[in-house]
Design a protein around this motif. Sequence first.
Motif, mmCIF file in Angstrom:
data_model
loop_
_atom_site.group_PDB
_atom_site.id
_atom_site.type_symbol
_atom_site.label_atom_id
_atom_site.label_comp_id
_atom_site.label_asym_id
_atom_site.label_seq_id
_atom_site.Cartn_x
_atom_site.Cartn_y
_atom_site.Cartn_z
ATOM 1 N N PHE A 39 0.850 -1.187 -0.011
ATOM 2 C CA PHE A 39 -0.033 0.135 -0.064
ATOM 3 C C PHE A 39 0.888 1.316 0.102
ATOM 4 O O PHE A 39 0.358 2.373 -0.185
ATOM 5 C CB PHE A 39 -0.867 -0.068 1.229
ATOM 6 N N PHE A 40 1.991 1.009 0.215
ATOM 7 C CA PHE A 40 3.214 2.268 -0.019
ATOM 8 C C PHE A 40 3.103 2.625 -1.518
ATOM 9 O O PHE A 40 2.772 3.736 -1.788
ATOM 10 C CB PHE A 40 4.417 1.838 0.353
ATOM 11 N N GLY A 41 3.301 1.498 -2.428
ATOM 12 C CA GLY A 41 3.205 2.013 -3.969
ATOM 13 C C GLY A 41 1.768 2.093 -4.216
ATOM 14 O O GLY A 41 1.670 2.977 -5.329
ATOM 15 N N GLY A 42 0.812 1.516 -3.484
ATOM 16 C CA GLY A 42 -0.576 1.743 -3.967
ATOM 17 C C GLY A 42 -1.138 3.394 -3.709
ATOM 18 O O GLY A 42 -1.833 3.801 -4.303
ATOM 19 N N THR A 43 -0.676 3.787 -2.615
ATOM 20 C CA THR A 43 -0.655 5.349 -2.430
ATOM 21 C C THR A 43 -0.305 6.321 -3.253
ATOM 22 O O THR A 43 -0.738 7.150 -3.856
ATOM 23 C CB THR A 43 -0.225 5.635 -0.718
ATOM 24 N N ILE A 44 1.003 5.730 -3.698
ATOM 25 C CA ILE A 44 1.712 6.782 -4.871
ATOM 26 C C ILE A 44 0.695 6.443 -6.006
ATOM 27 O O ILE A 44 0.752 7.558 -6.792
ATOM 28 C CB ILE A 44 3.262 6.311 -4.974
ATOM 29 N N CYS A 78 2.200 -0.015 -10.318
ATOM 30 C CA CYS A 78 1.577 -0.432 -11.720
ATOM 31 C C CYS A 78 0.421 -1.183 -11.358
ATOM 32 O O CYS A 78 -0.583 -1.194 -11.825
ATOM 33 C CB CYS A 78 2.558 -1.302 -12.270
ATOM 34 N N GLU A 79 0.475 -1.968 -10.368
ATOM 35 C CA GLU A 79 -0.476 -2.984 -10.257
ATOM 36 C C GLU A 79 -1.759 -2.368 -9.382
ATOM 37 O O GLU A 79 -2.879 -2.354 -9.793
ATOM 38 C CB GLU A 79 -0.206 -3.855 -8.659
ATOM 39 N N ILE A 81 -2.386 1.111 -10.133
ATOM 40 C CA ILE A 81 -3.007 1.670 -11.153
ATOM 41 C C ILE A 81 -3.828 0.886 -12.207
ATOM 42 O O ILE A 81 -5.029 1.170 -12.539
ATOM 43 C CB ILE A 81 -1.756 2.477 -12.330
ATOM 44 N N TYR A 82 -3.419 -0.388 -12.141
ATOM 45 C CA TYR A 82 -4.238 -1.325 -13.020
ATOM 46 C C TYR A 82 -5.664 -1.582 -12.286
ATOM 47 O O TYR A 82 -6.681 -1.543 -13.128
ATOM 48 C CB TYR A 82 -3.649 -2.714 -13.212
ATOM 49 N N THR A 83 -5.630 -1.404 -11.018
ATOM 50 C CA THR A 83 -6.771 -1.781 -10.430
ATOM 51 C C THR A 83 -7.948 -0.442 -10.342
ATOM 52 O O THR A 83 -9.074 -0.353 -10.366
ATOM 53 C CB THR A 83 -6.650 -2.032 -8.746
ATOM 54 N N LEU A 84 -7.086 0.507 -10.104
ATOM 55 C CA LEU A 84 -7.860 2.101 -9.999
ATOM 56 C C LEU A 84 -8.029 2.496 -11.141
ATOM 57 O O LEU A 84 -9.228 3.381 -11.240
ATOM 58 C CB LEU A 84 -7.089 3.014 -9.052
ATOM 59 N N ARG A 85 -7.348 2.717 -12.105
ATOM 60 C CA ARG A 85 -7.450 3.466 -13.620
ATOM 61 C C ARG A 85 -6.753 2.593 -14.564
ATOM 62 O O ARG A 85 -5.620 3.135 -15.120
ATOM 63 C CB ARG A 85 -6.858 4.687 -13.527
ATOM 64 N N PRO A 86 -7.146 1.377 -15.055
ATOM 65 C CA PRO A 86 -6.303 0.513 -15.827
ATOM 66 C C PRO A 86 -5.883 1.066 -17.215
ATOM 67 O O PRO A 86 -4.915 0.649 -17.593
ATOM 68 C CB PRO A 86 -7.527 -0.630 -16.221
ATOM 69 N N GLU A 87 -6.742 2.118 -17.821
ATOM 70 C CA GLU A 87 -6.337 2.627 -19.122
ATOM 71 C C GLU A 87 -5.088 3.202 -18.833
ATOM 72 O O GLU A 87 -4.178 3.352 -19.980
ATOM 73 C CB GLU A 87 -7.339 3.453 -19.538
ATOM 74 N N PHE A 115 3.805 -9.096 -14.854
ATOM 75 C CA PHE A 115 2.766 -8.337 -15.743
ATOM 76 C C PHE A 115 2.736 -8.792 -17.195
ATOM 77 O O PHE A 115 2.142 -8.300 -18.050
ATOM 78 C CB PHE A 115 3.216 -7.040 -15.978
ATOM 79 N N GLY A 116 3.917 -9.664 -17.550
ATOM 80 C CA GLY A 116 3.799 -10.291 -18.959
ATOM 81 C C GLY A 116 4.411 -8.916 -19.893
ATOM 82 O O GLY A 116 5.270 -8.363 -19.458
ATOM 83 N N ASP A 117 3.574 -8.842 -21.068
ATOM 84 C CA ASP A 117 3.813 -7.860 -21.845
ATOM 85 C C ASP A 117 2.739 -6.738 -21.729
ATOM 86 O O ASP A 117 3.070 -5.709 -22.511
ATOM 87 C CB ASP A 117 3.529 -8.159 -23.384
ATOM 88 N N ALA A 118 2.357 -6.475 -20.659
ATOM 89 C CA ALA A 118 1.352 -5.487 -20.156
ATOM 90 C C ALA A 118 2.031 -4.129 -19.910
ATOM 91 O O ALA A 118 1.508 -3.047 -19.999
ATOM 92 C CB ALA A 118 0.317 -6.094 -19.180
ATOM 93 N N VAL A 119 3.208 -4.262 -19.223
ATOM 94 C CA VAL A 119 4.020 -3.201 -18.717
ATOM 95 C C VAL A 119 5.413 -3.380 -19.235
ATOM 96 O O VAL A 119 5.900 -4.209 -19.081
ATOM 97 C CB VAL A 119 3.902 -3.133 -17.195
ATOM 98 N N THR A 120 5.746 -2.365 -19.896
ATOM 99 C CA THR A 120 7.103 -2.207 -20.702
ATOM 100 C C THR A 120 7.991 -1.212 -19.569
ATOM 101 O O THR A 120 7.344 -0.099 -19.427
ATOM 102 C CB THR A 120 7.200 -1.822 -21.977
#
Length: 334
Positions: A39-44, A78-79, A81-87, A115-120
């Motif tokens: 949740f440190f990264g989540g808050t950022i 990134c995780e 951002i995907y949850t809160l605003r995936p686009e 993330f596979g190829d979802a995040v570069t």
Amino acid sequence: MRFSEYMTQWLYGEDGYYATYKDIGKSGDFYTAVSTSKFFGGTIAKHIISLVDEGFLDKHGVVCEIGAHHGYFLADVCEFIYTLRPELLSTLKFVIIERFDDLQKHQQKYFKESFGDAVTITHYKSLDELECENAFFIANEIFDAFPCELYYKGKTATVKNHNVEFDVNDDWVESKAKEYCKDRGEIAVGYEAFAKAMELSCKKFEFMSFDYGEMQSRPDFSLRVYTKHKVIPFFTPEDDEEYIPREELFAKSDITYDVTFAHVKDAFMEAGVEFVEFKAQMVALIDMGLLELLEILQKNADEKIYKQELEKAKMLIMPNFLGERFKMIKFRKE
């Protein structure tokens, strides 16, 4: 050699402490906010989304972590951002500044597995290589890892065979000591160059960093070594039961000191970057929405998982753990 050169070799030499992958957390030498809770990264991540919503950060802008080590922090961002605003995961550009090839490989591997190829991820060895229009820069515990000089009553330290002597006159070090009202302690080297490199790398950005220290300097030496969650003051007397010879600790343990945030602030302002705010980590994370994220988790997750994550997140904001000891400093270039 000067102490700053000695510390550089200790941390960043060919066989230095940070030159290769190291565990952080329970199995390592120390804890960080990143190793404590996602949740440190989540808050950022929530803050980054707010920057996009307010129009400061373009949806095609750069999100750049400096000194990522494992890559866990940016991965957590990134995780969420995907949850809160995936686009935004497909429009934002994710960058890591990392000088060591070995750590770059570990970071790339971790992102591929996560993330596979979802995040570069794009890597640069220094800010000097990065050129962008709009960015959000984030760094966790970076300023305490800058080499420093040691100063004591007008003299600057040199090191020979791991022994420290205060035997050199250095006008720059003495001027900084006077500026920050120190008659002894650490004088960080490199803040000014770092701030200028960031200012030149991007036309419009926000930079946020977390570290331990205070705005004003400590009146004494804070230099210390972390090894297996044991803290050893650098100037521990040889007859002390906690004493470990420096040659045994050199490059095998982390060496660090408290940050004088006034020095960080002055370096960025001198580079033409606006100082925005300075807060305890506890206040900063709550202001950016940590508690709202936990409420979302409570509504959508199993109670057992929620309680586990809540206990971890508490460590980020508890005054007697990371909440008060760590500070957040923020800058903007408009």
